[in-house]
Scaffold this active site. Sequence first.
Site, PDB file in Angstrom:
ATOM      1  N   ASP A  87       1.996  -6.215   7.756  1.00  0.00           N
ATOM      2  CA  ASP A  87       1.475  -7.057   8.831  1.00  0.00           C
ATOM      3  C   ASP A  87       2.558  -7.758   9.645  1.00  0.00           C
ATOM      4  O   ASP A  87       2.335  -8.105  10.805  1.00  0.00           O
ATOM      5  CB  ASP A  87       0.529  -8.124   8.238  1.00  0.00           C
ATOM      6  CG  ASP A  87      -0.768  -7.539   7.706  1.00  0.00           C
ATOM      7  OD1 ASP A  87      -0.901  -6.299   7.660  1.00  0.00           O
ATOM      8  OD2 ASP A  87      -1.659  -8.332   7.325  1.00  0.00           O
ATOM      9  N   CYS A 125      -6.643  -5.789  13.549  1.00  0.00           N
ATOM     10  CA  CYS A 125      -7.538  -4.843  12.865  1.00  0.00           C
ATOM     11  C   CYS A 125      -8.968  -5.253  13.147  1.00  0.00           C
ATOM     12  O   CYS A 125      -9.462  -6.218  12.576  1.00  0.00           O
ATOM     13  CB  CYS A 125      -7.301  -4.787  11.366  1.00  0.00           C
ATOM     14  SG  CYS A 125      -8.466  -3.595  10.646  1.00  0.00           S
ATOM     15  N   CYS A 178      -9.428   1.687   8.814  1.00  0.00           N
ATOM     16  CA  CYS A 178     -10.252   0.471   8.725  1.00  0.00           C
ATOM     17  C   CYS A 178     -11.642   0.856   8.241  1.00  0.00           C
ATOM     18  O   CYS A 178     -12.438   1.370   9.022  1.00  0.00           O
ATOM     19  CB  CYS A 178     -10.447  -0.177  10.094  1.00  0.00           C
ATOM     20  SG  CYS A 178      -8.970  -0.665  10.924  1.00  0.00           S
ATOM     21  N   GLN A 182      -6.475  -8.904  -0.697  1.00  0.00           N
ATOM     22  CA  GLN A 182      -7.232  -9.593   0.366  1.00  0.00           C
ATOM     23  C   GLN A 182      -8.445  -8.784   0.827  1.00  0.00           C
ATOM     24  O   GLN A 182      -9.449  -9.347   1.268  1.00  0.00           O
ATOM     25  CB  GLN A 182      -6.312  -9.861   1.551  1.00  0.00           C
ATOM     26  CG  GLN A 182      -5.170 -10.787   1.212  1.00  0.00           C
ATOM     27  CD  GLN A 182      -4.140 -10.880   2.328  1.00  0.00           C
ATOM     28  OE1 GLN A 182      -4.432 -10.678   3.488  1.00  0.00           O
ATOM     29  NE2 GLN A 182      -2.911 -11.184   1.961  1.00  0.00           N
TER      30      GLN A 182
HETATM   31  C1  LIG Z   1     -10.554 -10.360   4.641  1.00  0.00           C
HETATM   32  C2  LIG Z   1      -9.616  -9.188   4.726  1.00  0.00           C
HETATM   33  C3  LIG Z   1     -10.104  -7.911   4.578  1.00  0.00           C
HETATM   34  C4  LIG Z   1      -9.265  -6.815   4.647  1.00  0.00           C
HETATM   35  N1  LIG Z   1      -9.790  -5.562   4.497  1.00  0.00           N
HETATM   36  C5  LIG Z   1      -8.970  -4.498   4.507  1.00  0.00           C
HETATM   37  C6  LIG Z   1      -9.482  -3.199   4.267  1.00  0.00           C
HETATM   38  O1  LIG Z   1     -10.678  -3.005   4.063  1.00  0.00           O
HETATM   39  N2  LIG Z   1      -8.619  -2.148   4.255  1.00  0.00           N
HETATM   40  C7  LIG Z   1      -7.276  -2.327   4.468  1.00  0.00           C
HETATM   41  O2  LIG Z   1      -6.550  -1.344   4.412  1.00  0.00           O
HETATM   42  N3  LIG Z   1      -6.761  -3.558   4.724  1.00  0.00           N
HETATM   43  C8  LIG Z   1      -7.561  -4.637   4.739  1.00  0.00           C
HETATM   44  N4  LIG Z   1      -7.054  -5.893   4.964  1.00  0.00           N
HETATM   45  C9  LIG Z   1      -5.667  -6.043   5.422  1.00  0.00           C
HETATM   46  C10 LIG Z   1      -4.657  -6.072   4.292  1.00  0.00           C
HETATM   47  O3  LIG Z   1      -5.021  -7.011   3.310  1.00  0.00           O
HETATM   48  C11 LIG Z   1      -3.298  -6.422   4.881  1.00  0.00           C
HETATM   49  O4  LIG Z   1      -3.003  -5.531   5.919  1.00  0.00           O
HETATM   50  C12 LIG Z   1      -2.222  -6.336   3.809  1.00  0.00           C
HETATM   51  O5  LIG Z   1      -2.432  -7.333   2.839  1.00  0.00           O
HETATM   52  C13 LIG Z   1      -0.848  -6.516   4.452  1.00  0.00           C
HETATM   53  O6  LIG Z   1       0.126  -6.555   3.462  1.00  0.00           O
HETATM   54  P1  LIG Z   1       1.467  -7.406   3.702  1.00  0.00           P
HETATM   55  O7  LIG Z   1       2.244  -7.289   2.458  1.00  0.00           O
HETATM   56  O8  LIG Z   1       2.061  -7.036   5.000  1.00  0.00           O
HETATM   57  O9  LIG Z   1       0.952  -8.905   3.863  1.00  0.00           O
HETATM   58  P2  LIG Z   1       0.355  -9.822   2.693  1.00  0.00           P
HETATM   59  O10 LIG Z   1      -0.402  -8.998   1.726  1.00  0.00           O
HETATM   60  O11 LIG Z   1      -0.354 -10.928   3.388  1.00  0.00           O
HETATM   61  O12 LIG Z   1       1.631 -10.383   1.924  1.00  0.00           O
HETATM   62  C14 LIG Z   1       2.613 -11.171   2.547  1.00  0.00           C
HETATM   63  C15 LIG Z   1       3.290 -11.975   1.449  1.00  0.00           C
HETATM   64  O13 LIG Z   1       4.464 -12.590   1.986  1.00  0.00           O
HETATM   65  C16 LIG Z   1       4.586 -13.874   1.425  1.00  0.00           C
HETATM   66  N5  LIG Z   1       5.380 -14.727   2.319  1.00  0.00           N
HETATM   67  C17 LIG Z   1       5.025 -15.222   3.526  1.00  0.00           C
HETATM   68  N6  LIG Z   1       6.018 -15.987   4.016  1.00  0.00           N
HETATM   69  C18 LIG Z   1       7.018 -15.954   3.114  1.00  0.00           C
HETATM   70  C19 LIG Z   1       8.303 -16.564   3.053  1.00  0.00           C
HETATM   71  N7  LIG Z   1       8.744 -17.368   4.015  1.00  0.00           N
HETATM   72  N8  LIG Z   1       9.083 -16.325   1.965  1.00  0.00           N
HETATM   73  C20 LIG Z   1       8.648 -15.513   0.952  1.00  0.00           C
HETATM   74  N9  LIG Z   1       7.424 -14.927   0.960  1.00  0.00           N
HETATM   75  C21 LIG Z   1       6.625 -15.143   2.025  1.00  0.00           C
HETATM   76  C22 LIG Z   1       3.141 -14.372   1.327  1.00  0.00           C
HETATM   77  O14 LIG Z   1       3.016 -15.415   0.381  1.00  0.00           O
HETATM   78  C23 LIG Z   1       2.388 -13.110   0.937  1.00  0.00           C
HETATM   79  O15 LIG Z   1       2.209 -12.985  -0.447  1.00  0.00           O
HETATM   80  C24 LIG Z   1      -7.869  -7.019   4.875  1.00  0.00           C
HETATM   81  C25 LIG Z   1      -7.369  -8.332   5.024  1.00  0.00           C
HETATM   82  C26 LIG Z   1      -8.227  -9.401   4.948  1.00  0.00           C
HETATM   83  C27 LIG Z   1      -7.694 -10.806   5.097  1.00  0.00           C
END
Ligand SMILES: Cc1cc2nc3c(=O)[nH]c(=O)nc-3n(C[C@H](O)[C@H](O)[C@H](O)COP(=O)(O)OP(=O)(O)OC[C@H]3O[C@@H](n4cnc5c(N)ncnc54)[C@H](O)[C@@H]3O)c2cc1C
Length: 420
Positions: free
Chosen positions: A308, A178, A352, A60
């Site tokens: 997150d 963030c 960040c 992302q």
């Molecule tokens: C535009 C943007 C820019 C960013 N820039 C940065 C940056 O420069 N540096 C940085 O460090 N971070 C950045 N981030 C933040 C970073 O992408 C997130 O903090 C990170 O992806 C979090 O990881 P996660 O696994 O917690 O969530 P996610 O990567 O969102 O993964 C969650 C997963 O859980 C799955 N899920 C949800 N509900 C269910 C369910 N009920 N059953 C099974 N699976 C499910 C989803 O489909 C998804 O694949 C950015 C984010 C965005 C949107």
Amino acid sequence: MRNFNHVSLYAFTARAIHSQVAIIGGGTAGLNVSAQLVRDGHYIPQQIRVFEPYKMHAYQTGWTLVGGGMCKADQTMKPMEKVLPKNVCLSDCPVVKIDPEQNTIVTMDGQKYTYDQLIVASGVQRDYASIKGALEQLNNPEAPVGSIYYYRYAQKIDKMIKEFEGGKLIFSEPPTKCEGIPSNIVFLTHERLSARGVKCDFHVYKANDSIFGIPKYSQILGELAHEKGLHCHLKKRLIEVQDHKAIFEDVETKQQYTSDYDFLHIVPPQKPAAFIAESGLGDSDGYVNVHPNTLQHVRYANVWALGDCSSLPTSKTAAAVMAQTPILIKNLIRTWKLKQPPLPDYEGYTSCPVYTSNKKVLLAEFKYNKQLDETFPVFQSSDSKVMYLMKKHFFPFAYWQLMVRGLWGGRDGIRLFKGV
Ligand SMILES: Cc1cc2nc3c(=O)[nH]c(=O)nc-3n(C[C@H](O)[C@H](O)[C@H](O)COP(=O)(O)OP(=O)(O)OC[C@H]3O[C@@H](n4cnc5c(N)ncnc54)[C@H](O)[C@@H]3O)c2cc1C
């Protein structure tokens, strides 16, 4: 938008499927944790099950660059089967319920699963629908409304910037976990339009009461915004979007303001998945209620969360996930296999990076209680070209080549897996 397509027509009556470790979510946190669990060697991959309904894994962080015209959307995504560690089991149906008393999970098709240890890594949902009219404008190809928080809307932002011929630009931000991410697209848009000599009037509306939660970075970004002639409006929340009109509410007085726009970027409000609260695992805001230093659930010793969806009171970033993963894995093995208490090792590290132009990045790094935790202080007293090169070239390499293989320990570098 990413919607789950699985429809539960009838309850599935098959026998429950057991895994030693169940991981909900195959995003950044779910992938990183599953890859490092496999490398760690305490588990055989077949005993690890990841629940992830989407076929493509998204980097992302790259969507900022898509919106900024610096990369293509397809460079930010890879098929799940290419990034998931070999032989780890995958269930591609969303989780709808957890019973932490019985160690069971139910997916939308009615299938039941059991686990010894559960790791929740389900991220957050992007709630564009809570802003009246936002989805209608975002989905209308003619409307000048986009968002880097979803790759299709990020592609739209890139197109909007290319075609913009002048006028008023608005960038809205809800209370966000963030604050660095939204600032990126403000500066990148400014850079591209200035290079073309387009006459612009930039306005940033933030629900938070400062430009950035950490005073040092708030000051640097405030000065840069001032130099570039960007107008910043604090404590204002976007509540409705109409054709070329945005309606804001003051978060304290609730007074409403209407502003015209020729270009609108929306940061969506974000919320955890409903199944977390419905399963009794959530804090008062619905995030998985874990200990801030051990990542273990406050009530259920075999439930963990990171990324997150967790209640960890720090900025939600992929960088934070990289710091959390080794600690979670160590604590999971200590408590389960070694019968030792978890170690309170996570101090809230997060980072960040903010593009302040298409040549410089301000790398913000901090931990709990707004304390700075900088790795390269010499390059972090203002925006820097060195940090730009790291962010643009090294971080995507570390993500796709090291992180998904379980080899990336964040700022600790390559992980060697010497055991607990
Ligand atoms: C535009 C943007 C820019 C960013 N820039 C940065 C940056 O420069 N540096 C940085 O460090 N971070 C950045 N981030 C933040 C970073 O992408 C997130 O903090 C990170 O992806 C979090 O990881 P996660 O696994 O917690 O969530 P996610 O990567 O969102 O993964 C969650 C997963 O859980 C799955 N899920 C949800 N509900 C269910 C369910 N009920 N059953 C099974 N699976 C499910 C989803 O489909 C998804 O694949 C950015 C984010 C965005 C949107």
